[in-house]
Design an enzyme around this catalytic site. Structure first.
Site, mmCIF file in Angstrom:
data_model
loop_
_atom_site.group_PDB
_atom_site.id
_atom_site.type_symbol
_atom_site.label_atom_id
_atom_site.label_comp_id
_atom_site.label_asym_id
_atom_site.label_seq_id
_atom_site.Cartn_x
_atom_site.Cartn_y
_atom_site.Cartn_z
ATOM 1 N N ASN A 1 -7.889 -2.683 13.736
ATOM 2 C CA ASN A 1 -9.292 -3.009 13.441
ATOM 3 C C ASN A 1 -9.398 -4.277 12.590
ATOM 4 O O ASN A 1 -10.443 -4.554 12.010
ATOM 5 C CB ASN A 1 -9.975 -1.835 12.721
ATOM 6 C CG ASN A 1 -9.240 -1.447 11.438
ATOM 7 O OD1 ASN A 1 -8.247 -2.087 11.088
ATOM 8 N ND2 ASN A 1 -9.729 -0.435 10.757
ATOM 9 N N GLU B 1 -9.954 -2.116 4.895
ATOM 10 C CA GLU B 1 -10.623 -1.783 6.144
ATOM 11 C C GLU B 1 -11.883 -2.649 6.326
ATOM 12 O O GLU B 1 -12.339 -3.299 5.375
ATOM 13 C CB GLU B 1 -11.018 -0.297 6.119
ATOM 14 C CG GLU B 1 -9.834 0.659 5.948
ATOM 15 C CD GLU B 1 -9.043 0.887 7.240
ATOM 16 O OE1 GLU B 1 -8.842 -0.068 8.016
ATOM 17 O OE2 GLU B 1 -8.619 2.035 7.455
ATOM 18 N N HIS C 1 -7.548 -4.873 9.898
ATOM 19 C CA HIS C 1 -7.239 -4.690 8.474
ATOM 20 C C HIS C 1 -5.941 -5.393 8.095
ATOM 21 O O HIS C 1 -5.063 -5.602 8.934
ATOM 22 C CB HIS C 1 -7.237 -3.206 8.074
ATOM 23 C CG HIS C 1 -6.072 -2.377 8.530
ATOM 24 N ND1 HIS C 1 -6.199 -1.046 8.873
ATOM 25 C CD2 HIS C 1 -4.750 -2.657 8.679
ATOM 26 C CE1 HIS C 1 -5.008 -0.556 9.185
ATOM 27 N NE2 HIS C 1 -4.123 -1.514 9.094
ATOM 28 N N ASP D 1 0.804 -1.221 0.000
ATOM 29 C CA ASP D 1 0.000 0.000 0.000
ATOM 30 C C ASP D 1 0.838 1.272 0.000
ATOM 31 O O ASP D 1 2.057 1.229 0.208
ATOM 32 C CB ASP D 1 -0.968 0.002 1.199
ATOM 33 C CG ASP D 1 -0.349 -0.591 2.460
ATOM 34 O OD1 ASP D 1 0.878 -0.547 2.590
ATOM 35 O OD2 ASP D 1 -1.112 -1.094 3.310
HETATM 36 C C1 F6R Z 1 1.297 -1.546 6.104
HETATM 37 C C2 F6R Z 1 0.018 -2.256 6.150
HETATM 38 C C3 F6R Z 1 -0.805 -2.268 7.381
HETATM 39 C C4 F6R Z 1 0.014 -2.539 8.641
HETATM 40 C C5 F6R Z 1 -0.891 -2.540 9.882
HETATM 41 C C6 F6R Z 1 -0.076 -2.711 11.144
HETATM 42 O O1 F6R Z 1 1.883 -1.667 4.833
HETATM 43 O O2 F6R Z 1 -0.363 -2.798 5.172
HETATM 44 O O3 F6R Z 1 -1.813 -3.241 7.261
HETATM 45 O O4 F6R Z 1 0.675 -3.757 8.525
HETATM 46 O O5 F6R Z 1 -1.592 -1.335 9.950
HETATM 47 O O6 F6R Z 1 0.733 -1.575 11.323
HETATM 48 P P1 F6R Z 1 1.808 -1.503 12.498
HETATM 49 O O7 F6R Z 1 2.841 -2.504 12.162
HETATM 50 O O8 F6R Z 1 2.339 -0.089 12.418
HETATM 51 O O9 F6R Z 1 1.095 -1.810 13.755
#
Ligand code: F6R
Length: 262
Positions: A150, A157, A152, A81
């Site tokens: 959440n 989402e 994701h 992403d």
């Molecule tokens: C990032 C991504 C997100 C993160 C998730 C956890 O490229 O795709 O799904 O992996 O938000 O983020 P952290 O590791 O910051 O808790």
């Protein structure tokens, strides 16, 4: 290391849980997995995540690549992403994150590292081109994922369609609130939108490793692992994948039912 399949909920299929004592152990294990994939196939195609979870993993991967003289220059990577509206030089862009934490220190080739374009004039066309680029190299061999608070994965989402492809998403207020910590220093506003691989794109990877660290993820991890497939928790889509391993530290595993932690 505790490694096991489980019964019930998400892990009823062939998914495995790998519960390790501390976050450094998880980083070692996942970095080792990535390094092994590159060693076994120097032209491997990797799907990569960003976020706080992946920082120690990439630090350890760079150390392994350097000390074991593993050549990553022919590996192709696709990131999950990127924020809409952040150009690649923006300090909080995922382009910048990847260059800093992995691509430059790890010796990856700029022409083979792909991150979605968040500033394309035609974002829909750029998303389609991203899908075509993944297909053109034969798909993703190993996809690494983090878990959002959440549920994701990527920036898919709650409510995301399970057959979605790379697309533009509106970030939930929870995701924007949690990710605000990365923007505090620069004072830049947290973007409202992102480009993300879809759940359908992610599910086509041949192997998936999900990395979950810390107490703060314990509740959502337990919910995702124990609830059946649910649109409320996008990560539960992974129940339909034949080859998923969940890597977690004891802190993240803290709310799993005891029968899964034994
Ligand atoms: C990032 C991504 C997100 C993160 C998730 C956890 O490229 O795709 O799904 O992996 O938000 O983020 P952290 O590791 O910051 O808790």
């Amino acid at each position: 290391m505790t490694e096991r399949g489980s019964s019930g909920g998400l892990t009823a299929g062939s998914a495995r849980l790998c519960i390790l004592p501390a976050r450094a152990d998880v980083a070692d294990a996942v970095a080792g997995l990535l390094a092994d994939a590159i060693r076994a196939a120097p032209i491997a195609v990797l799907g990569l995540a960003t976020g706080a979870t992946m920082v120690p993993v990439y630090r350890q991967l760079v150390a392994i690549l350097r000390t074991q003289r593993i050549d990553a220059s022919r590996v192709t990577t696709f990131n999950l992403d990127e924020y809409v509206g952040l150009d690649r030089q923006h300090p909080q862009s995922y382009h910048t994150y990847m260059a800093r934490h992995l691509f430059l220190p790890g010796g990856f080739s700029p022409g083979r590292t792909f991150v979605p374009d968040g500033v394309a004039a035609d974002l829909t066309a750029a998303c389609d081109a991203y899908e075509r680029a993944i297909r053109a190299v034969g798909g993703i061999d190993l996809q690494v994922l983090g878990l959002g608070p959440n549920g994701h994965i990527g920036f898919n989402e709650p409510g995301a369609a399970w057959d979605s492809r790379t697309h533009v998403v509106d970030l939930s207020s929870e995701t924007r609130r949690v990710n605000a910590r990365f923007f505090r220093k620069s004072g830049a506003p947290v973007p409202h939108q992102a480009v993300t691989m879809g759940l359908g794109t992610i599910m086509e990877a041949r192997r998936i490793a999900v990395v979950v660290l810390g107490h703060a993820k314990a509740d959502i991890l337990a919910r995702v692992i124990t609830s059946g497939p649910s649109l409320h928790y996008p990560a539960t889509a992974l129940a339909g994948h034949p080859c998923v391993t969940w890597y977690m530290d004891e802190a993240a595993a803290g709310r799993l039912p005891p029968f899964l932690r034994k």
